[in-house]
Design a protein around this motif. Structure first.
Motif, mmCIF file in Angstrom:
data_model
loop_
_atom_site.group_PDB
_atom_site.id
_atom_site.type_symbol
_atom_site.label_atom_id
_atom_site.label_comp_id
_atom_site.label_asym_id
_atom_site.label_seq_id
_atom_site.Cartn_x
_atom_site.Cartn_y
_atom_site.Cartn_z
ATOM 1 N N GLN A 36 -12.616 -33.899 23.447
ATOM 2 C CA GLN A 36 -13.406 -32.577 23.120
ATOM 3 C C GLN A 36 -13.814 -32.258 24.551
ATOM 4 N N THR A 37 -14.659 -32.942 25.122
ATOM 5 C CA THR A 37 -15.420 -32.591 26.328
ATOM 6 C C THR A 37 -14.347 -32.200 27.465
ATOM 7 N N ARG A 38 -13.489 -33.087 27.533
ATOM 8 C CA ARG A 38 -12.298 -32.634 28.734
ATOM 9 C C ARG A 38 -11.604 -31.598 28.500
ATOM 10 N N GLU A 39 -11.430 -31.270 27.316
ATOM 11 C CA GLU A 39 -10.673 -29.713 27.074
ATOM 12 C C GLU A 39 -11.624 -28.628 27.137
ATOM 13 N N ALA A 40 -12.809 -28.750 26.843
ATOM 14 C CA ALA A 40 -13.882 -27.696 27.142
ATOM 15 C C ALA A 40 -14.464 -27.488 28.436
ATOM 16 N N PHE A 41 -14.190 -28.795 29.221
ATOM 17 C CA PHE A 41 -14.529 -28.580 30.926
ATOM 18 C C PHE A 41 -13.509 -27.818 31.586
ATOM 19 N N ARG A 42 -13.227 -26.751 31.568
ATOM 20 C CA ARG A 42 -12.414 -25.870 32.376
ATOM 21 C C ARG A 42 -13.149 -25.289 33.396
ATOM 22 N N PHE A 43 -13.065 -26.147 34.492
ATOM 23 C CA PHE A 43 -14.362 -26.044 35.525
ATOM 24 C C PHE A 43 -13.565 -25.028 36.475
ATOM 25 N N GLY A 44 -14.580 -24.378 37.154
ATOM 26 C CA GLY A 44 -13.951 -23.460 38.115
ATOM 27 C C GLY A 44 -15.038 -22.081 38.245
ATOM 28 N N LYS A 45 -15.208 -21.715 36.871
ATOM 29 C CA LYS A 45 -16.017 -20.765 36.383
ATOM 30 C C LYS A 45 -17.724 -21.208 36.807
ATOM 31 N N LEU A 46 -18.270 -20.301 37.348
ATOM 32 C CA LEU A 46 -19.797 -20.365 37.635
ATOM 33 C C LEU A 46 -20.377 -19.746 36.599
ATOM 34 N N ASN A 47 -20.212 -18.785 35.872
ATOM 35 C CA ASN A 47 -21.165 -18.290 34.930
ATOM 36 C C ASN A 47 -21.025 -18.204 33.537
ATOM 37 N N ASP A 48 -19.912 -19.134 33.067
ATOM 38 C CA ASP A 48 -19.790 -19.704 31.865
ATOM 39 C C ASP A 48 -20.562 -20.609 31.489
ATOM 40 N N LYS A 49 -21.110 -20.629 30.101
ATOM 41 C CA LYS A 49 -21.914 -21.722 29.715
ATOM 42 C C LYS A 49 -21.443 -23.113 29.465
ATOM 43 N N PRO A 59 -27.377 -23.698 52.618
ATOM 44 C CA PRO A 59 -28.420 -23.012 51.976
ATOM 45 C C PRO A 59 -27.946 -21.519 51.428
ATOM 46 N N PHE A 60 -27.318 -21.045 52.691
ATOM 47 C CA PHE A 60 -26.558 -19.638 52.540
ATOM 48 C C PHE A 60 -25.071 -19.671 52.156
ATOM 49 N N ALA A 61 -24.756 -19.429 51.256
ATOM 50 C CA ALA A 61 -23.351 -19.890 50.621
ATOM 51 C C ALA A 61 -22.474 -18.809 49.981
ATOM 52 N N ALA A 62 -21.267 -18.928 49.579
ATOM 53 C CA ALA A 62 -20.406 -18.063 48.704
ATOM 54 C C ALA A 62 -19.637 -18.823 47.973
ATOM 55 N N PHE A 63 -19.825 -18.613 46.700
ATOM 56 C CA PHE A 63 -18.852 -19.568 45.839
ATOM 57 C C PHE A 63 -18.020 -18.673 44.974
ATOM 58 N N LEU A 64 -16.854 -19.118 44.992
ATOM 59 C CA LEU A 64 -15.685 -18.319 44.096
ATOM 60 C C LEU A 64 -15.858 -18.579 42.671
ATOM 61 N N ASP A 65 -15.858 -17.788 41.603
ATOM 62 C CA ASP A 65 -15.999 -17.735 40.210
ATOM 63 C C ASP A 65 -14.606 -17.728 39.531
ATOM 64 N N ILE A 66 -13.927 -18.606 39.924
ATOM 65 C CA ILE A 66 -12.646 -18.567 39.093
ATOM 66 C C ILE A 66 -12.103 -19.701 38.612
ATOM 67 N N GLU A 67 -11.713 -19.822 37.417
ATOM 68 C CA GLU A 67 -11.182 -20.959 36.632
ATOM 69 C C GLU A 67 -10.105 -21.753 37.377
ATOM 70 N N ASP A 68 -10.091 -23.033 37.459
ATOM 71 C CA ASP A 68 -9.278 -23.851 38.100
ATOM 72 C C ASP A 68 -7.710 -23.800 37.456
ATOM 73 N N ALA A 69 -6.737 -23.762 38.047
ATOM 74 C CA ALA A 69 -5.232 -23.806 37.568
ATOM 75 C C ALA A 69 -4.456 -24.677 38.009
ATOM 76 N N ARG A 70 -4.823 -25.647 38.994
ATOM 77 C CA ARG A 70 -4.119 -26.770 39.414
ATOM 78 C C ARG A 70 -4.443 -28.123 38.528
ATOM 79 N N TYR A 71 -5.459 -28.577 37.997
ATOM 80 C CA TYR A 71 -5.839 -29.558 37.395
ATOM 81 C C TYR A 71 -6.173 -29.508 36.004
ATOM 82 N N VAL A 72 -6.803 -28.330 35.765
ATOM 83 C CA VAL A 72 -7.093 -28.049 34.226
ATOM 84 C C VAL A 72 -5.766 -28.117 33.497
ATOM 85 N N LYS A 73 -5.761 -28.613 32.265
ATOM 86 C CA LYS A 73 -4.647 -28.751 31.417
ATOM 87 C C LYS A 73 -4.512 -27.141 30.789
ATOM 88 N N SER A 74 -2.975 -27.026 30.629
ATOM 89 C CA SER A 74 -2.835 -25.649 30.077
ATOM 90 C C SER A 74 -3.158 -24.585 30.811
#
Length: 791
Positions: A503-516, A661-676
């Motif tokens: 359950q945790t692996r399927e729920a952890f669709r990493f890459g998005k920054l502002n999802d809970k 300290p001063f940084a820019a981060f992409l807020d996009i879900e990964d598609a290379r490693y996340v399943k489906s």
């Protein structure tokens, strides 16, 4: 002109006076060594060993050399033999042996006389040698070390269940100091920037054995003097304070407190300017205290004792800095500060087969602990589950590294009376280091005596530092100094079942920054500054081919075998606890993945998790786990191949960017490693956000370039936006890109250009999939070393 000459004269006098009183015999170096099965000394010594170090460094190698690294050895006594001569000129001096750190259960024998056993492993051992030295002839000093398995149950050792072994050794400096009978046992210099003052606490000890006629120990009258000077220049910056008092021989330890006002502006210690002072403390033994016991006919003794005169003098290095927990932020010298760095687990590195003498090689330690972190732009280390040799802290002091200093206490062992002894001496011994800003009592534990009774007492000794109480909560009506959080979204221990892992692996669709994301919301509950100093669960060995946390019997050649007896994934009968293979790397990159593929995934997700933590805007400190630890252990560090060469992994280099300290981060879900993975429509307009954070004290402006790269690394779409962010704040940049018509795997890369910085530009990356395509290929981005990387 006269004022300049007088100032120079004071500096020279201060330095010359101290040099005259210093009287030390260092016992560091190569000494004789042997092991025995019984507690009796060996008949002969057939080996030599370097001091400081651990017993695996003996030559020829000890009989159970390999077994010591796997923890399968039979316990032995380890004997160190020191031989030295003491000039007759020191015959009337008091001689004190100090071993800064030695393990385990150190017994001291001088010229055949047993001078006691000492169970502390992380704090200094002090032994009075005076009555048993011979002068002008050879002295033989034996130190017998036992094993952790033989430690008494009250010993405050803790237990690190993610270690294989505990190798004994004298692992810090050892010396004999000569002086008068009244010695500065400990001294603690505590800064007060707001009050423009420094407080120096001095613990005095009287080693003399002067008796009254009724055989009670007499007292000695003394004069205690102290002043503060700049360490580098020697310039005296305060008046000299003087205390006259008496102290009883043998049975009294006395604390004196001196408060100093500075004659000029204080120079604060900080990472940008690690300015150091010295408190020079002198004590003289003036005379035997005369007590006529109510009989006026008693004759006052003559002041002709050989010990009358200068007794001891020490220069205590410290820095004037103020580190506070203010609401939900840390403040250094009145300014908010964010902590960025990693974790040192030296006690685990001790069991690394490639460790050798590296922890005592100053050049290697300075490169590892100072030069590489400086290139990374880091200002912070957590010292975890065990302390460091003294010179490591000295380097941090000199170069401006902030330290969270954690005692060797995980999975509780010991009794309150020994906790009190060792923790108290720990504060006195390490408390002068300005680099140490947080005392960390215990790792991932709750202990009522330590947290509720002992630490309030320790705060009275040192009120200038914060305390981390592990996983303890604040008492009602109060707040913690620090909220330490460990976030492992991919954790898989014996404490969770297969359904939970799925359950945790399927729920952890990493890459998005502002999802809970499960776990991160816990930081919002804190009412104190938050340090996230463990996260990811992405450990590997340095060959890049095996994971740190090994499941399903995937042991390496250097693991203890059979390890099923007590490895957490096996039942007591040796059967597999879970039939599923929980290895993170096999799940995401496959069993046949190469080291380069595994390192690339590790770097990618390590950076994303760091970006996720920082994007919550709840973390005031971020320290990855771990910068240095044992290879082939339960976790892993950020170096590859031979550790002596300190070759950085991609995961280490990625952290340069994720912790700027001063940084820019992409807020996009990964598609290379996340399943489906989510598929983007070819030729469509792709909308996404870039989150820009500023964890500095000044407003920042810059430009963010975003590029879309195909499998060859060619840029097929790009854009640029200007950005401005207030101090300790954040902003979102909405971005629109037109995707190519060609289906495939693509990389989005952002580059933040700070016009006021000459450091390497900060990047963030995400992989996306365009079109319905089976197993798309992607451009493999490779992180580079930042400027200033040591050779």
């Amino acid at each position: 002109m006269k004022k300049t000459i007088l100032s120079l004269a004071i500096i020279i006098y201060s330095q010359m006076l101290f040099a005259q009183v210093t009287d030390v015999i260092s016992l560091n170096g190569k000494v004789s060594f042997e092991q025995t099965k019984s507690a009796f000394p060996p008949s002969k010594f057939t080996r030599t060993i370097p001091v400081p170090g651990l017993i695996d460094l003996a030559e020829p190698k000890i009989d159970q050399y390999e077994a010591y690294f796997s923890g399968t050895h039979e316990p032995r006594y380890s004997w160190y033999k020191f031989t030295f001569k003491v000039p007759k000129s020191k015959q009337n001096k008091t001689a004190i042996l100090t071993a800064l750190k030695s393990r385990f259960n150190t017994q001291v024998i001088l010229n055949g006389i047993d001078l006691g056993s000492y169970m502390q492993n992380n704090t200094p051992i002090d032994v009075d040698l005076t009555d048993h030295l011979v002068y002008g002839k050879t002295n033989t000093l034996l130190l017998r070390l036992g094993e952790r398995a033989w430690m008494p149950k009250k010993a405050a050792t803790g237990f690190d269940r993610e270690k294989y072994t505990d190798i004994p050794g004298i692992w810090d400096d050892i010396k004999i100091t000569f002086g008068g009978p009244i010695r500065v046992h400990r001294a603690l210099a505590l800064p007060d920037i707001a009050g423009q003052q420094a407080t120096v606490k001095v613990l005095l000890e009287n080693y003399a054995k002067v008796l009254e006629r009724n055989t009670e120990y007499s007292a000695i009258e003394y004069t205690l003097k102290a002043h503060i000077r700049e360490k580098k220049s020697g310039q005296v910056v305060t008046e000299t304070k003087t205390i006259n008092d008496k102290i009883q021989c043998q049975i009294e330890q006395q604390e004196k407190v001196l408060v100093f006002d500075f004659k000029q502006d204080i120079k604060p210690w900080s990472p940008a300017d690690p300015f150091l002072y010295e408190a020079v403390v002198e004590v003289s033994a003036d005379r035997k205290f005369y007590d006529d016991f109510g009989n006026p006919e008693n004759l006052k003794p003559a002041d002709d004792q050989s010990w009358i005169g200068p007794s001891d003098q020490q220069a205590i290095t410290f820095g004037m800095r103020d580190f506070k927990s203010v609401e939900k932020s840390f403040q250094l010298n009145g300014e908010e500060i964010a902590l960025f760095g990693s974790t040192l687990t030296l006690n685990r590195f001790f069991e690394d087969r490639d460790r050798g003498n590296l922890p005592w090689n100053r050049e290697w330690v300075e490169k590892m602990m100072i030069e590489i972190p400086e290139a990374m732009g880091w200002n912070f280390f957590r010292v975890s589950i065990g302390l460091l040799p003294e010179f490591w802290y000295d380097l941090a002091d000199e170069h401006g590294i902030l330290i969270q200093n954690e005692y060797n206490m995980w999975n509780l062992r010991g009794r309150p009376e020994q906790y009190a002894i060792e923790y108290t001496d720990w504060i006195w011994a390490d408390g002068n280091h300005p680099s140490v800003v947080i005392w960390d009592a215990l790792n991932e534990q709750k202990q009522e005596y330590i947290g509720r009774e002992l630490i309030p007492e320790l705060r009275m000794i040192d009120p200038t530092r914060l305390w981390d109480l592990g996983f303890m909560k604040a008492v009602p009506g109060s707040r913690l100094d620090v909220f330490e959080y460990h976030w492992y979204p991919l954790a898989h221990g014996w404490w969770v079942g297969d359904d939970f892992i799925k359950q945790t692996r399927e729920a952890f669709r990493f890459g998005k920054l502002n999802d809970k994301v499960a776990g991160l919301e816990q930081m919002k509950l804190a009412n104190a500054p938050v340090i996230v100093n463990e996260f990811a669960w992405l450990w590997q060995n340095r060959d890049g081919l095996t994971s740190g946390v090994r499941t399903f019997g995937n042991f390496t050649a250097n693991d203890r075998t059979p390890y099923k007896k007590d490895y957490e994934y096996y039942e007591p009968d040796g059967s597999q606890l879970y039939e599923s293979n929980r290895d993170v790397y096999e799940y995401y990159v496959g069993k046949e993945a190469t080291a380069d593929q595994r390192w690339a995934f590790q770097a990618y997700l390590q950076a994303i998790e760091t970006e996720m933590i920082r994007s919550t805007r709840e973390a005031d400190g971020v320290a990855s786990f771990a910068y240095l630890t044992n290879n082939n252990g339960h976790t892993g560090d950020w170096f590859i191949n031979d550790i002596k060469d300190l070759i950085p992994s991609q995961a280490l280099l990625s952290q340069y960017h994720a912790t700027r300290p001063f940084a820019a981060f992409l807020d996009i879900e990964d598609a290379r490693y996340v399943k489906s993975p989510t598929e983007q429509k070819p030729g469509s307009v792709f909308n996404f956000n870039i989150q820009v954070v500023n964890d500095t004290t000044v407003a920042k402006t810059g430009s963010v370039r975003y590029e879309l790269m195909d499998v060859q690394g060619a840029v097929v779409a790009e854009g640029i936006q200007q950005v401005a962010v207030q101090p300790f704040w954040q902003t979102l940049l909405p971005v629109t890109l037109t995707l190519p018509e060609k289906a495939g795997g693509y990389l989005i890369l952002t580059t933040l250009d700070d016009p006021n910085s000459n450091r390497m530009k900060q990047v963030s990356l995400r992989y996306i999939q365009v079109g319905d395509i089976d197993k798309p290929e992607y451009f493999n981005y490779e992180y580079q070393k930042p400027e200033g990387w040591p050779k």
